[in-house]
Design a protein around this motif. Structure first.
Motif, short mmCIF file in Angstrom:
data_model
loop_
_atom_site.label_atom_id
_atom_site.label_comp_id
_atom_site.label_asym_id
_atom_site.label_seq_id
_atom_site.Cartn_x
_atom_site.Cartn_y
_atom_site.Cartn_z
N LYS A 221 36.96 38.19 41.98
CA LYS A 221 37.46 37.70 40.99
C LYS A 221 38.60 36.93 41.45
N CYS A 222 39.29 35.86 40.84
CA CYS A 222 40.38 35.26 41.20
C CYS A 222 41.40 34.96 40.08
N VAL A 223 42.49 35.51 40.12
CA VAL A 223 43.49 35.20 39.12
C VAL A 223 44.23 33.80 39.46
N VAL A 224 44.23 33.02 38.39
CA VAL A 224 44.84 31.57 38.54
C VAL A 224 45.91 31.40 37.64
N THR A 225 46.93 30.98 38.31
CA THR A 225 48.15 30.75 37.64
C THR A 225 48.77 29.34 37.49
N ASN A 226 49.00 28.57 36.43
CA ASN A 226 49.58 27.35 36.32
C ASN A 226 51.01 27.26 36.25
N SER A 227 51.43 26.09 36.33
CA SER A 227 52.86 25.75 36.43
C SER A 227 53.84 26.31 35.41
#
Length: 264
Positions: A221-227
């Motif tokens: 899986k991938c952990v996505v982080t925004n600004s």
């Protein structure tokens, strides 16, 4: 003149000063010092003046009046004691509140503080009277501290409501293959996004781009982080790498022989 706050004063609070029975046309200048008879400097003008109390031991205030054709006049000096209170809220910069998370505030006041009341948008938060507070809503937060000098407010911290990013991954080919092959996994793209790929619950070292080549069996899986600092876990893709079969041959006899002979 009249002072709207009794002594002692809390440092950082506002002292409201008013001229009693002002003379029309006169110019009034407020002078302050930390000493009773010297060091006076102009702090402001007008018949009403709001003065931010500095951090000091004492404050002395007097009023200067200048009127056309008359000598300069000074009022009697009024003395105030100052209670210096430390009351900074941490964190002290604007915070983003991600879905399902909290912003944990703390304050460690000193200088004779006897009580704390956390505030949101100028309204007291019921039951929030400890040194810490966990904010779950957006708003303007600060703490009022209570001391013998009155109520003193801390710095104000803005908490903004932030959204979680989209987090999806797809496979660019079959996810079941023979050992030695791999499949490329792709995460969604967008402005201000950062990535961390995981195998099971563990971070994959250096896997921080939008794609990852998975060559081993596992759940990815991938952990996505925004600004805004909000994170979201993607869907899981299970990859299976099947081992290659054993492949060996042996000769059942001599491998050199005359024409017409053979070997198994």
């Amino acid at each position: 003149f009249q002072a709207g706050s009794p002594s002692p004063l809390c440092n950082g609070n506002t002292l409201y000063l008013t001229v009693l029975n002002p003379v029309p046309g006169a110019v009034y200048t407020w002078q302050t010092s930390q000493f009773p008879t010297s060091g006076f400097t102009a702090a402001g003008q007008g018949t009403n003046f709001n003065y931010i109390v500095p951090s000091a031991l004492n404050l002395y205030v007097r009023l200067q009046r200048v009127f056309s054709g008359c000598q300069l006049q000074l009022s009697p000096t009024q003395a105030f004691t100052i209670q210096n209170i430390s009351r900074q809220v941490s964190p002290f910069v604007t915070q983003n509140l991600c879905p399902g998370s909290t912003v944990n505030f703390s304050i460690n006041p000193s200088g004779g503080v006897t009580g704390i009341q956390w505030m949101r948008d100028g309204i007291a938060i019921p039951g929030a009277t400890q040194n810490t507070y966990a904010a779950t809503q957006s708003g303007l937060y600060y703490a009022n501290v209570i001391a013998s000098c009155g109520v003193a407010s801390s710095n104000t911290v803005t908490v903004n409501s932030a959204s979680a990013p989209t987090a999806t991954i797809t496979a660019a080919g079959p996810v079941t293959f023979c050992a030695g092959n791999s499949v490329t996994l792709n995460a969604n793209t967008g402005t201000g996004l950062s990535y961390q790929w995981k195998k099971y619950a563990n971070n994959i070292s250096g896997a921080t781009t939008t794609s990852y080549n998975a060559s081993g069996t596992g759940k990815y899986k991938c952990v996505v982080t925004n600004s805004a600092g909000c994170t979201k876990n993607s869907n899981v893709i299970e990859v299976t790498s099947n081992p290659l079969p054993t492949a060996t041959i042996t000769a059942g006899g001599p491998t050199s022989f005359c024409a017409g002979g053979s070997v198994v």
